[in-house]
Design a protein around this motif. Structure first.
Motif, PDB file in Angstrom:
ATOM      1  N   PRO A 111       0.818  -1.205   0.000  1.00  0.00           N
ATOM      2  CA  PRO A 111       0.000   0.000   0.000  1.00  0.00           C
ATOM      3  C   PRO A 111       0.854   1.258   0.000  1.00  0.00           C
ATOM      4  CG  PRO A 111       0.116  -0.916   2.205  1.00  0.00           C
ATOM      5  CD  PRO A 111       0.837  -1.874   1.299  1.00  0.00           C
ATOM      6  N   SER A 112       0.347   2.298  -0.620  1.00  0.00           N
ATOM      7  CA  SER A 112       1.004   3.599  -0.606  1.00  0.00           C
ATOM      8  C   SER A 112      -0.076   4.668  -0.667  1.00  0.00           C
ATOM      9  CB  SER A 112       1.965   3.738  -1.788  1.00  0.00           C
ATOM     10  OG  SER A 112       1.249   3.629  -3.000  1.00  0.00           O
ATOM     11  N   PRO A 113       0.211   5.865  -0.181  1.00  0.00           N
ATOM     12  CA  PRO A 113      -0.808   6.907  -0.166  1.00  0.00           C
ATOM     13  C   PRO A 113      -1.154   7.381  -1.573  1.00  0.00           C
ATOM     14  CG  PRO A 113       1.305   7.795   0.506  1.00  0.00           C
ATOM     15  CD  PRO A 113       1.468   6.299   0.444  1.00  0.00           C
ATOM     16  N   LEU A 114      -2.346   7.921  -1.696  1.00  0.00           N
ATOM     17  CA  LEU A 114      -2.801   8.436  -2.980  1.00  0.00           C
ATOM     18  C   LEU A 114      -1.891   9.556  -3.462  1.00  0.00           C
ATOM     19  CD1 LEU A 114      -5.046   8.389  -5.152  1.00  0.00           C
ATOM     20  CD2 LEU A 114      -6.286  10.051  -3.764  1.00  0.00           C
ATOM     21  N   TYR A 115      -1.561  10.488  -2.548  1.00  0.00           N
ATOM     22  CA  TYR A 115      -0.643  11.580  -2.854  1.00  0.00           C
ATOM     23  C   TYR A 115       0.568  11.482  -1.938  1.00  0.00           C
ATOM     24  CZ  TYR A 115      -4.911  13.484  -4.986  1.00  0.00           C
ATOM     25  OH  TYR A 115      -6.048  13.658  -5.721  1.00  0.00           O
ATOM     26  N   ARG A 116       1.758  11.557  -2.528  1.00  0.00           N
ATOM     27  CA  ARG A 116       2.981  11.432  -1.735  1.00  0.00           C
ATOM     28  C   ARG A 116       3.366  12.740  -1.045  1.00  0.00           C
ATOM     29  NH1 ARG A 116       4.321   8.508  -6.491  1.00  0.00           N
ATOM     30  NH2 ARG A 116       5.565  10.258  -7.296  1.00  0.00           N
ATOM     31  N   GLY A 117       2.735  13.832  -1.433  1.00  0.00           N
ATOM     32  CA  GLY A 117       3.027  15.128  -0.841  1.00  0.00           C
ATOM     33  C   GLY A 117       2.379  16.228  -1.653  1.00  0.00           C
ATOM     34  N   PRO A 118       2.577  17.495  -1.267  1.00  0.00           N
ATOM     35  CA  PRO A 118       1.940  18.615  -1.969  1.00  0.00           C
ATOM     36  C   PRO A 118       2.289  18.677  -3.452  1.00  0.00           C
ATOM     37  CG  PRO A 118       2.869  19.350   0.116  1.00  0.00           C
ATOM     38  CD  PRO A 118       3.348  17.956  -0.090  1.00  0.00           C
ATOM     39  N   ILE A 119       3.582  18.506  -3.787  1.00  0.00           N
ATOM     40  CA  ILE A 119       4.000  18.606  -5.182  1.00  0.00           C
ATOM     41  C   ILE A 119       3.373  17.496  -6.010  1.00  0.00           C
ATOM     42  CG2 ILE A 119       5.955  18.658  -6.759  1.00  0.00           C
ATOM     43  CD1 ILE A 119       5.744  21.057  -4.868  1.00  0.00           C
ATOM     44  N   HIS A 120       3.365  16.272  -5.458  1.00  0.00           N
ATOM     45  CA  HIS A 120       2.753  15.154  -6.179  1.00  0.00           C
ATOM     46  C   HIS A 120       1.249  15.351  -6.316  1.00  0.00           C
ATOM     47  CE1 HIS A 120       1.123  10.927  -6.448  1.00  0.00           C
ATOM     48  NE2 HIS A 120       1.924  10.998  -7.492  1.00  0.00           N
ATOM     49  N   CYS A 121       0.632  15.939  -5.302  1.00  0.00           N
ATOM     50  CA  CYS A 121      -0.809  16.226  -5.351  1.00  0.00           C
ATOM     51  C   CYS A 121      -1.115  17.214  -6.469  1.00  0.00           C
ATOM     52  CB  CYS A 121      -1.276  16.772  -4.005  1.00  0.00           C
ATOM     53  SG  CYS A 121      -3.042  17.166  -3.933  1.00  0.00           S
ATOM     54  N   ILE A 122      -0.327  18.307  -6.554  1.00  0.00           N
ATOM     55  CA  ILE A 122      -0.527  19.306  -7.606  1.00  0.00           C
ATOM     56  C   ILE A 122      -0.311  18.680  -8.982  1.00  0.00           C
ATOM     57  CG2 ILE A 122       0.381  21.450  -8.595  1.00  0.00           C
ATOM     58  CD1 ILE A 122       1.095  22.310  -5.741  1.00  0.00           C
ATOM     59  N   SER A 123       0.752  17.886  -9.106  1.00  0.00           N
ATOM     60  CA  SER A 123       1.064  17.244 -10.382  1.00  0.00           C
ATOM     61  C   SER A 123      -0.052  16.311 -10.821  1.00  0.00           C
ATOM     62  CB  SER A 123       2.383  16.474 -10.251  1.00  0.00           C
ATOM     63  OG  SER A 123       2.666  15.759 -11.424  1.00  0.00           O
ATOM     64  N   SER A 124      -0.593  15.530  -9.882  1.00  0.00           N
ATOM     65  CA  SER A 124      -1.671  14.595 -10.208  1.00  0.00           C
ATOM     66  C   SER A 124      -2.926  15.323 -10.661  1.00  0.00           C
ATOM     67  CB  SER A 124      -1.992  13.723  -8.992  1.00  0.00           C
ATOM     68  OG  SER A 124      -0.884  12.936  -8.615  1.00  0.00           O
ATOM     69  N   ILE A 125      -3.245  16.418  -9.981  1.00  0.00           N
ATOM     70  CA  ILE A 125      -4.436  17.191 -10.346  1.00  0.00           C
ATOM     71  C   ILE A 125      -4.265  17.818 -11.723  1.00  0.00           C
ATOM     72  CG2 ILE A 125      -5.843  19.200  -9.748  1.00  0.00           C
ATOM     73  CD1 ILE A 125      -5.219  18.584  -6.794  1.00  0.00           C
ATOM     74  N   LEU A 126      -3.080  18.362 -11.994  1.00  0.00           N
ATOM     75  CA  LEU A 126      -2.825  18.980 -13.297  1.00  0.00           C
ATOM     76  C   LEU A 126      -2.897  17.962 -14.421  1.00  0.00           C
ATOM     77  CD1 LEU A 126       0.106  21.443 -12.461  1.00  0.00           C
ATOM     78  CD2 LEU A 126      -2.233  22.044 -13.094  1.00  0.00           C
ATOM     79  N   GLN A 127      -2.393  16.742 -14.179  1.00  0.00           N
ATOM     80  CA  GLN A 127      -2.389  15.712 -15.204  1.00  0.00           C
ATOM     81  C   GLN A 127      -3.793  15.219 -15.522  1.00  0.00           C
ATOM     82  OE1 GLN A 127       0.285  12.595 -14.009  1.00  0.00           O
ATOM     83  NE2 GLN A 127       2.120  13.881 -14.155  1.00  0.00           N
ATOM     84  N   THR A 128      -4.636  15.133 -14.512  1.00  0.00           N
ATOM     85  CA  THR A 128      -5.967  14.548 -14.711  1.00  0.00           C
ATOM     86  C   THR A 128      -7.067  15.580 -14.937  1.00  0.00           C
ATOM     87  OG1 THR A 128      -6.301  14.515 -12.309  1.00  0.00           O
ATOM     88  CG2 THR A 128      -5.405  12.522 -13.336  1.00  0.00           C
ATOM     89  N   GLU A 129      -6.896  16.778 -14.384  1.00  0.00           N
ATOM     90  CA  GLU A 129      -7.970  17.767 -14.463  1.00  0.00           C
ATOM     91  C   GLU A 129      -7.549  19.092 -15.077  1.00  0.00           C
ATOM     92  OE1 GLU A 129     -10.379  17.916 -10.754  1.00  0.00           O
ATOM     93  OE2 GLU A 129      -8.923  16.466  -9.991  1.00  0.00           O
ATOM     94  N   GLY A 130      -6.236  19.285 -15.259  1.00  0.00           N
ATOM     95  CA  GLY A 130      -5.763  20.532 -15.829  1.00  0.00           C
ATOM     96  C   GLY A 130      -5.746  21.663 -14.804  1.00  0.00           C
ATOM     97  N   ILE A 131      -5.478  22.890 -15.282  1.00  0.00           N
ATOM     98  CA  ILE A 131      -5.438  24.060 -14.404  1.00  0.00           C
ATOM     99  C   ILE A 131      -6.766  24.247 -13.685  1.00  0.00           C
ATOM    100  CG2 ILE A 131      -5.268  26.579 -14.362  1.00  0.00           C
ATOM    101  CD1 ILE A 131      -2.608  25.344 -14.693  1.00  0.00           C
ATOM    102  N   ALA A 132      -7.862  23.968 -14.386  1.00  0.00           N
ATOM    103  CA  ALA A 132      -9.190  24.140 -13.782  1.00  0.00           C
ATOM    104  C   ALA A 132      -9.354  23.271 -12.547  1.00  0.00           C
ATOM    105  CB  ALA A 132     -10.274  23.809 -14.803  1.00  0.00           C
ATOM    106  N   GLY A 133      -8.666  22.131 -12.515  1.00  0.00           N
ATOM    107  CA  GLY A 133      -8.770  21.243 -11.362  1.00  0.00           C
ATOM    108  C   GLY A 133      -8.244  21.876 -10.094  1.00  0.00           C
ATOM    109  N   LEU A 134      -7.224  22.732 -10.212  1.00  0.00           N
ATOM    110  CA  LEU A 134      -6.674  23.400  -9.033  1.00  0.00           C
ATOM    111  C   LEU A 134      -7.640  24.444  -8.468  1.00  0.00           C
ATOM    112  CD1 LEU A 134      -2.939  23.979 -10.055  1.00  0.00           C
ATOM    113  CD2 LEU A 134      -3.816  22.344  -8.380  1.00  0.00           C
ATOM    114  N   TYR A 135      -8.603  24.842  -9.282  1.00  0.00           N
ATOM    115  CA  TYR A 135      -9.563  25.860  -8.847  1.00  0.00           C
ATOM    116  C   TYR A 135     -10.954  25.275  -8.625  1.00  0.00           C
ATOM    117  CZ  TYR A 135      -6.088  29.454  -9.598  1.00  0.00           C
ATOM    118  OH  TYR A 135      -4.965  30.222  -9.500  1.00  0.00           O
ATOM    119  N   ARG A 136     -11.003  23.966  -8.405  1.00  0.00           N
ATOM    120  CA  ARG A 136     -12.288  23.354  -8.060  1.00  0.00           C
ATOM    121  C   ARG A 136     -12.739  23.908  -6.712  1.00  0.00           C
ATOM    122  NH1 ARG A 136     -15.917  19.737  -9.251  1.00  0.00           N
ATOM    123  NH2 ARG A 136     -16.897  18.459  -7.646  1.00  0.00           N
TER     124      ARG A 136
END
Length: 262
Positions: A111-136
């Motif tokens: 098992p491993s966490p969904l997000y490994r940290g803030p940078i990985h969280c931002i990267s994952s959101i950008l890859q799957t949802e784009g810039i708009a995802g950061l402003y959900r």
């Protein structure tokens, strides 16, 4: 440490965020006074303060929405994913407990966490949802911060004026501390309903989302949990808002006095 989950990113950005908020508010007042009265140091009227506060709330969303989103996603992260499927992290609903691999896979499962940290969280959101995802949830944040900052700066200004002995004197540090704390409590309590909606929308993952938008989130929350859901956490907001805002306003005013005296 569970109580401080997701705090590294807000801590890293809080200095910039507060500088933008307080700096914009001060300069907005100055520009409004210069435009209306021809003097940037002319005292602002109540309507001037309202306009400057609401503009500050609107501007704060541009910087604060991604910070809040990352913080909430990390704080709500209680599930784990298989390391072999980390590439699916951005496409997996936050309530999923595990991913089933095909029976032919012989890789060990860890098992491993969904997000490994803030940078990985931002990267994952950008890859799957784009810039708009950061402003959900940014729309709900506008509903929170535009009136919220009006109920933040206006009570502070009025209380400071009420607590100082005359119009020409500088407010005492104790008066600044008290006015700032009360203003923070007032602002956070009144902003709680919009904050609940914002947080729920930001906690929603990309797939199998529960809420289609702000109105749907409000209606769904009301129907499933009643009107009291919009005031959940109001007492905590009032308690935390006092020392936090008292410290910020006191530091802000003392810093201004220091730099003006140089």
């Amino acid at each position: 440490m569970a109580f401080f989950k997701g705090m590294s990113f807000p801590l890293a950005s809080i200095t910039v965020y507060n500088s933008v908020v307080f700096g914009f508010f001060s300069n907005a007042q100055r520009l409004i006074s210069k435009y209306r009265y021809g003097d940037g140091r002319h005292p602002c009227s109540l309507s001037d303060l309202t306009l400057a506060s609401m503009l500050t709330g609107f501007v704060s969303v541009g910087l604060g929405a991604p910070v809040d989103l990352v913080k909430i996603r990390l704080q709500m992260q209680t599930q784990t994913l298989l390391t072999e499927n980390l590439h699916l992290a951005g496409n997996t609903n936050m309530t999923v407990q595990s991913v089933t691999l095909p029976s032919s896979s012989s890789s060990p499962l860890s098992p491993s966490p969904l997000y490994r940290g803030p940078i990985h969280c931002i990267s994952s959101i950008l890859q799957t949802e784009g810039i708009a995802g950061l402003y959900r949830g940014a729309g709900a944040m506008v509903l929170r911060d535009v009136p919220g900052y009006a109920l933040y700066f206006i009570p502070y200004t009025l209380l400071c004026d009420l607590l100082r002995p005359d119009d020409t004197s500088t407010p005492h540090p104790c008066s600044i501390w008290l006015a700032g704390g009360l203003a923070g409590s007032i602002s956070w309590v009144t902003a709680t309903p919009a904050d609940v909606v914002k947080s729920r929308m930001q906690a929603d993952a990309q797939l199998r989302r529960k809420y289609r938008g702000i109105v749907h989130c409000i209606v769904h929350s009301y129907r499933s949990e009643g009107v009291q859901v919009f005031f959940r956490g109001a007492s905590v907001n009032a308690i935390r808002g006092f020392p936090m805002s008292a410290t910020m306003f006191l530091t802000y005013e003392l810093s201004l006095q220091f730099f003006r005296g140089l």
